[in-house]
Motif scaffolding. Structure first.
Motif, PDB file in Angstrom:
ATOM      1  N   VAL A   1       5.421   9.341  -8.093  1.00 15.42           N
ATOM      2  CA  VAL A   1       6.572   9.275  -8.990  1.00 15.42           C
ATOM      3  C   VAL A   1       6.165   9.014 -10.436  1.00 15.42           C
ATOM      4  O   VAL A   1       6.611   9.704 -11.359  1.00 15.42           O
ATOM      5  N   THR A   2       5.320   7.996 -10.626  1.00 11.12           N
ATOM      6  CA  THR A   2       4.892   7.628 -11.996  1.00 11.12           C
ATOM      7  C   THR A   2       3.377   7.433 -12.010  1.00 11.12           C
ATOM      8  O   THR A   2       2.883   6.306 -12.175  1.00 11.12           O
ATOM      9  N   PRO A   3       2.614   8.479 -11.863  1.00 11.15           N
ATOM     10  CA  PRO A   3       1.154   8.352 -11.715  1.00 11.15           C
ATOM     11  C   PRO A   3       0.457   7.712 -12.907  1.00 11.15           C
ATOM     12  O   PRO A   3      -0.425   6.873 -12.729  1.00 11.15           O
ATOM     13  N   ASP A   4       0.840   8.086 -14.133  1.00 11.36           N
ATOM     14  CA  ASP A   4       0.170   7.540 -15.314  1.00 11.36           C
ATOM     15  C   ASP A   4       0.439   6.057 -15.478  1.00 11.36           C
ATOM     16  O   ASP A   4      -0.445   5.290 -15.847  1.00 11.36           O
ATOM     17  N   VAL A   5       1.683   5.646 -15.196  1.00 12.11           N
ATOM     18  CA  VAL A   5       2.037   4.219 -15.313  1.00 12.11           C
ATOM     19  C   VAL A   5       1.238   3.397 -14.307  1.00 12.11           C
ATOM     20  O   VAL A   5       0.682   2.338 -14.642  1.00 12.11           O
ATOM     21  N   ILE A   6       1.186   3.862 -13.077  1.00 13.14           N
ATOM     22  CA  ILE A   6       0.485   3.110 -12.033  1.00 13.14           C
ATOM     23  C   ILE A   6      -1.005   3.044 -12.325  1.00 13.14           C
ATOM     24  O   ILE A   6      -1.639   1.994 -12.167  1.00 13.14           O
ATOM     25  N   GLU A   7      -1.593   4.152 -12.761  1.00  9.68           N
ATOM     26  CA  GLU A   7      -3.021   4.139 -13.076  1.00  9.68           C
ATOM     27  C   GLU A   7      -3.313   3.181 -14.232  1.00  9.68           C
ATOM     28  O   GLU A   7      -4.322   2.477 -14.225  1.00  9.68           O
ATOM     29  N   PHE A   8      -2.411   3.151 -15.203  1.00  7.47           N
ATOM     30  CA  PHE A   8      -2.582   2.239 -16.341  1.00  7.47           C
ATOM     31  C   PHE A   8      -2.520   0.782 -15.878  1.00  7.47           C
ATOM     32  O   PHE A   8      -3.346  -0.046 -16.271  1.00  7.47           O
ATOM     33  N   VAL A   9      -1.555   0.474 -15.010  1.00  8.30           N
ATOM     34  CA  VAL A   9      -1.424  -0.897 -14.487  1.00  8.30           C
ATOM     35  C   VAL A   9      -2.651  -1.277 -13.670  1.00  8.30           C
ATOM     36  O   VAL A   9      -3.154  -2.403 -13.744  1.00  8.30           O
ATOM     37  N   ASP A  10      -3.159  -0.321 -12.870  1.00  8.69           N
ATOM     38  CA  ASP A  10      -4.369  -0.587 -12.088  1.00  8.69           C
ATOM     39  C   ASP A  10      -5.542  -0.929 -12.999  1.00  8.69           C
ATOM     40  O   ASP A  10      -6.339  -1.818 -12.704  1.00  8.69           O
ATOM     41  N   ARG A  11      -5.651  -0.228 -14.088  1.00  5.68           N
ATOM     42  CA  ARG A  11      -6.741  -0.500 -15.031  1.00  5.68           C
ATOM     43  C   ARG A  11      -6.591  -1.878 -15.664  1.00  5.68           C
ATOM     44  O   ARG A  11      -7.576  -2.569 -15.907  1.00  5.68           O
ATOM     45  N   LEU A  12      -5.366  -2.273 -15.892  1.00  5.50           N
ATOM     46  CA  LEU A  12      -5.127  -3.590 -16.472  1.00  5.50           C
ATOM     47  C   LEU A  12      -5.575  -4.700 -15.533  1.00  5.50           C
ATOM     48  O   LEU A  12      -6.140  -5.704 -15.958  1.00  5.50           O
ATOM     49  N   THR A  13      -5.335  -4.516 -14.255  1.00  5.96           N
ATOM     50  CA  THR A  13      -5.553  -5.611 -13.314  1.00  5.96           C
ATOM     51  C   THR A  13      -6.922  -5.629 -12.666  1.00  5.96           C
ATOM     52  O   THR A  13      -7.379  -6.676 -12.207  1.00  5.96           O
ATOM     53  N   ILE A  14      -7.618  -4.461 -12.608  1.00  4.55           N
ATOM     54  CA  ILE A  14      -8.893  -4.470 -11.890  1.00  4.55           C
ATOM     55  C   ILE A  14     -10.056  -3.924 -12.697  1.00  4.55           C
ATOM     56  O   ILE A  14     -11.174  -3.876 -12.213  1.00  4.55           O
TER      57      ILE A  14
ATOM     58  N   GLY B   1       0.819  -1.215   0.000  1.00 12.09           N
ATOM     59  CA  GLY B   1       0.000   0.000   0.000  1.00 12.09           C
ATOM     60  C   GLY B   1       0.848   1.258   0.000  1.00 12.09           C
ATOM     61  O   GLY B   1       0.611   2.189  -0.778  1.00 12.09           O
ATOM     62  N   GLY B   2       1.879   1.292   0.854  1.00 13.50           N
ATOM     63  CA  GLY B   2       2.760   2.451   0.905  1.00 13.50           C
ATOM     64  C   GLY B   2       3.540   2.639  -0.381  1.00 13.50           C
ATOM     65  O   GLY B   2       3.695   3.751  -0.887  1.00 13.50           O
ATOM     66  N   ASP B   3       4.038   1.535  -0.918  1.00 20.07           N
ATOM     67  CA  ASP B   3       4.776   1.585  -2.181  1.00 20.07           C
ATOM     68  C   ASP B   3       3.888   2.072  -3.315  1.00 20.07           C
ATOM     69  O   ASP B   3       4.302   2.858  -4.180  1.00 20.07           O
ATOM     70  N   HIS B   4       2.636   1.617  -3.300  1.00 19.32           N
ATOM     71  CA  HIS B   4       1.692   1.999  -4.344  1.00 19.32           C
ATOM     72  C   HIS B   4       1.393   3.501  -4.276  1.00 19.32           C
ATOM     73  O   HIS B   4       1.354   4.178  -5.316  1.00 19.32           O
ATOM     74  N   MET B   5       1.213   4.012  -3.077  1.00 17.82           N
ATOM     75  CA  MET B   5       0.913   5.437  -2.927  1.00 17.82           C
ATOM     76  C   MET B   5       2.094   6.302  -3.378  1.00 17.82           C
ATOM     77  O   MET B   5       1.914   7.338  -4.024  1.00 17.82           O
ATOM     78  N   ALA B   6       3.315   5.861  -3.052  1.00 17.90           N
ATOM     79  CA  ALA B   6       4.499   6.604  -3.474  1.00 17.90           C
ATOM     80  C   ALA B   6       4.648   6.564  -4.995  1.00 17.90           C
ATOM     81  O   ALA B   6       5.043   7.561  -5.619  1.00 17.90           O
ATOM     82  N   SER B   7       4.318   5.417  -5.579  1.00 19.60           N
ATOM     83  CA  SER B   7       4.415   5.273  -7.036  1.00 19.60           C
ATOM     84  C   SER B   7       3.442   6.199  -7.747  1.00 19.60           C
ATOM     85  O   SER B   7       3.706   6.665  -8.861  1.00 19.60           O
ATOM     86  N   LEU B   8       2.308   6.482  -7.125  1.00 22.63           N
ATOM     87  CA  LEU B   8       1.334   7.395  -7.727  1.00 22.63           C
ATOM     88  C   LEU B   8       1.872   8.828  -7.793  1.00 22.63           C
ATOM     89  O   LEU B   8       1.399   9.649  -8.579  1.00 22.63           O
TER      90      LEU B   8
END
Length: 332
Positions: A239-252, A230-237
């Motif tokens: 640093v790389t918000p678009d990448v993380i949001e894209f990955v989230d869309r892929l998985t959920i 959870g902490g890593d995910h929040m920090a990634s949002l």
């Protein structure tokens, strides 16, 4: 439920014993045939008021009085016990659990989820979306009632015990997810499950860094730390918000399907074994794209070459839109 079983068996044994004693007694005392002895016993213990097969001697009358008093006591106990079960709802629960147990006994290759907390619910939601069979082990009576209302197969009990795991079908399960709040409890579950099923894939939740290695040594194939993720995910949002949001869309993304799919090469038609990814021609047939390849040694290759050989024990990771994934499942 075991208490109800024992009481029911006890009642059956007592009723059979009374009928047997009466039948044998009349055969010995009155020299009745077996049929006459059974008939006389039944009309005596049920007190229907029919007459004797033939007039009784004093010994036979004493025996009959004893039989009547004994049967009234036993049948009174039986009626009061069943009434208690019916009024309290225990009898209904007993037969309901029997039906659930039979359904679980028929499962093969299912997933057992230990704990219906936040992580357990998320795991069940994902399994349901993928159409996987699963059984939940939970000791909270309130949560069990909720699972019953939702039609989820469940076992009421302590996940750390062999009994609960066996009732959930650990001997025939392919996967086990233990999402209990206590790392110590998760460790017990992993140890018990690994002992009962050597081939089962075990995924455990952990809260502390120090528990990670212990769970792995105990037999967990994967150890997940939700708080760390959870902490890593929040920090990634950040640093790389678009990448993380894209990955989230892929998985959920979507409520009934996902955009990522895993293909077991062993389950493909035999004609594809030994062929290449290019020979599958997934892009043209389904619109999906192969983005990952895992060999039998569990080494992952990102964006594999088209000439990668499909060998036994390997897996493909495929990316596609929901409708493309559905088409992929239909074809392969």
């Amino acid at each position: 439920m075991k208490g109800i079983d024992s009481k029911i068996y006890k009642i059956i044994v007592l009723v059979v014993a009374v009928l047997s004693v009466g039948t044998i007694g009349y055969m010995l005392l009155s020299h009745y045939s077996f049929i006459d002895a059974v008939y006389q016993t039944v009309i005596t213990v049920t007190t229907v008021g029919f007459g004797e097969v033939r007039p009784f001697s004093d010994e036979e009358k004493i025996f009959t009085v004893f039989l009547i008093l004994t049967s009234i006591t036993i049948f009174g106990y039986a009626v009061s016990t069943f009434s208690e079960f019916v009024v309290s709802g225990k009898l209904f629960d007993h037969f309901k659990h029997k039906r659930v147990e039979k359904k679980i006994e028929k499962l093969v290759g299912h997933t057992i989820v230990c704990g219906y907390g936040r992580n357990g619910k998320q795991a069940i939601y994902k399994l349901k979306n993928y159409g996987k069979q699963y059984v939940v082990i939970e000791k909270s009576k309130e949560l069990i009632e909720k699972l019953d209302l939702e039609g989820v197969l469940n076992v009421e009990g302590d996940s750390t015990t062999d009994d609960a795991l066996i009732r959930a079908g650990i001997l025939k399960a392919s996967n086990l997810i233990t999402a209990l709040p206590s790392d110590a409890d998760n460790l017990f579950v992993v140890l018990s499950a690994r002992q009962l099923n050597k081939e089962c894939t075990i995924i455990s939740r952990a809260s502390k860094e120090s528990s990670y290695s212990k769970l792995k040594i105990a037999g967990a194939d994967n150890v997940i730390m939700p708080d760390k993720l959870g902490g890593d995910h929040m920090a990634s949002l950040v640093v790389t918000p678009d990448v993380i949001e894209f990955v989230d869309r892929l998985t959920i993304e979507g409520e009934t399907t996902a955009n990522l799919e895993e293909i077991d090469v062993d389950e493909l038609p035999l004609k594809y074994l030994g062929k290449t990814i290019l020979d599958l021609d997934l892009r043209r047939k389904t619109g999906c794209t192969v983005i990952g390849f895992r060999n039998p040694d569990k080494d992952y290759i990102i964006n594999p070459e088209a000439d990668s050989i499909l060998i036994k024990g390997s897996h493909l990771i495929v990316l596609g839109r929901p409708e493309q994934i559905i088409k992929l499942r239909q074809l392969f």
